[in-house]
Structure formats: structure tokens, C-alpha cells
Design a protein around this motif. Structure first.
Motif, short mmCIF file in Angstrom:
data_model
loop_
_atom_site.label_atom_id
_atom_site.label_comp_id
_atom_site.label_asym_id
_atom_site.label_seq_id
_atom_site.Cartn_x
_atom_site.Cartn_y
_atom_site.Cartn_z
N LYS A 91 -1.17 5.70 7.98
CA LYS A 91 -0.09 4.70 7.97
C LYS A 91 -0.14 3.86 6.70
O LYS A 91 0.90 3.55 6.11
CB LYS A 91 -0.16 3.80 9.20
N GLU A 92 -1.36 3.51 6.26
CA GLU A 92 -1.49 2.70 5.05
C GLU A 92 -0.99 3.45 3.83
O GLU A 92 -0.22 2.91 3.03
CB GLU A 92 -2.95 2.29 4.84
N ILE A 93 -1.40 4.70 3.67
CA ILE A 93 -0.98 5.45 2.49
C ILE A 93 0.50 5.80 2.56
O ILE A 93 1.19 5.78 1.55
CB ILE A 93 -1.87 6.70 2.23
N SER A 94 1.01 6.09 3.75
CA SER A 94 2.45 6.39 3.89
C SER A 94 3.28 5.17 3.51
O SER A 94 4.32 5.31 2.84
CB SER A 94 2.77 6.82 5.32
N LYS A 95 2.84 4.00 3.91
CA LYS A 95 3.55 2.76 3.57
C LYS A 95 3.61 2.57 2.06
O LYS A 95 4.64 2.20 1.51
CB LYS A 95 2.87 1.57 4.24
N ILE A 96 2.50 2.85 1.38
CA ILE A 96 2.46 2.74 -0.08
C ILE A 96 3.40 3.76 -0.72
O ILE A 96 4.18 3.43 -1.62
CB ILE A 96 1.02 2.92 -0.60
N ILE A 97 3.37 4.98 -0.25
CA ILE A 97 4.20 6.04 -0.83
C ILE A 97 5.68 5.74 -0.64
O ILE A 97 6.49 5.96 -1.54
CB ILE A 97 3.82 7.42 -0.25
N LEU A 98 6.04 5.22 0.52
CA LEU A 98 7.46 4.96 0.82
C LEU A 98 7.96 3.60 0.30
O LEU A 98 9.15 3.32 0.39
CB LEU A 98 7.70 5.04 2.33
N SER A 99 7.06 2.79 -0.25
CA SER A 99 7.48 1.47 -0.72
C SER A 99 8.45 1.59 -1.90
O SER A 99 8.41 2.54 -2.67
CB SER A 99 6.27 0.62 -1.12
N LYS A 100 9.32 0.61 -2.01
CA LYS A 100 10.31 0.61 -3.08
C LYS A 100 9.66 0.47 -4.45
O LYS A 100 10.22 0.91 -5.45
CB LYS A 100 11.31 -0.53 -2.86
#
Length: 129
Positions: A91-100
């Protein structure tokens, strides 16, 4: 806790192998569930002891964050354990990857010199990882 010998997620590796063979919704859901309960080693780039970002690997002309399930897989990529790394959840890495703010990382690869499971930005968004 001896991280150099710690095996992280052997069940996860088995589920990735099953998913690559069967690719069913049931196996995928089991895989994602196990991923959500796992942490991954992620190498970090640093200059003068200042962390400057994730170590990336190029695959099909895209840049992916490397995630490793254990130190054995990590050592296939990098032999010097002095490299900085942190543990991240999916979840942490996905959030970073999907961040604007992210315009560099196209996804992540679990064990790039082993099981080589690729999750690109589209799959992360589509499957809500």
C-alpha cells in the motif's frame, strides 16, 4: 532479528508462481491478500548519507521500483549489504507510485532476478492495489 537470513513472504512467492500459471481471480485475490500482509525490502539511493530515492530498474523502456521478498533475492541484485534499504508495504509503495508528484516510477517489480512479478501503474490502478 537477523535481516540477512530472514525469509520474508515464502507463501507470497508460491502465490506469485500460481498466479503466473493460473491467472484466475481466486488466485489473484489470494495473492493481493498475502501482499497486503507482507513487507518488502526496497533499496534506496543515497548520496553523502542523504536518501535521494528508490533504486529503479528499467524493464520494457519503463522504470520500476525494485522490491525484494528476502535478502537472498536482494543479494542477486546487489552484493554489498552496505546499501541503504527500507521495508515498505504494498500500500505504501502503491501510494507513492500513484501520487501526482510521481512522474518517474512506472510501477514496481517483486524479485526482478527471481520471480520477476511486474505491477505497472495501470494494473495498480485497475486492481486497486
Amino acid at each position: 532479528l537477523n535481516l540477512y537470513n530472514q525469509k520474508i513472504g515464502p507463501k507470497l512467492i508460491q502465490l506469485i508462481k500460481e498466479f503466473k500459471l493460473l491467472n484466475t481471480d481466486e488466485v489473484y485475490n489470494n495473492l493481493i491478500s498475502e501482499m497486503e500482509n507482507s513487507v518488502f525490502l526496497m533499496p534506496l539511493l543515497s548520496t553523502n548519507n542523504n536518501i535521494s530515492g528508490f533504486a529503479l530498474i528499467e524493464y520494457n523502456n519503463k522504470k520500476y521500483a525494485c522490491m525484494f521478498s528476502n535478502m537472498d533475492e536482494f543479494s542477486k541484485w546487489y552484493k554489498d549489504y552496505e546499501l541503504n534499504f527500507m521495508f515498505y508495504s504494498i500500500k505504501e509503495i502503491s501510494k507513492i507510485i500513484l501520487s501526482k508528484e510521481n512522474d518517474i516510477i512506472d510501477g514496481f517489480i517483486i524479485d526482478p532476478y527471481g520471480i520477476n512479478m511486474v505491477f505497472d501503474r495501470e494494473l495498480i490502478e485497475k486492481r486497486n492495489i
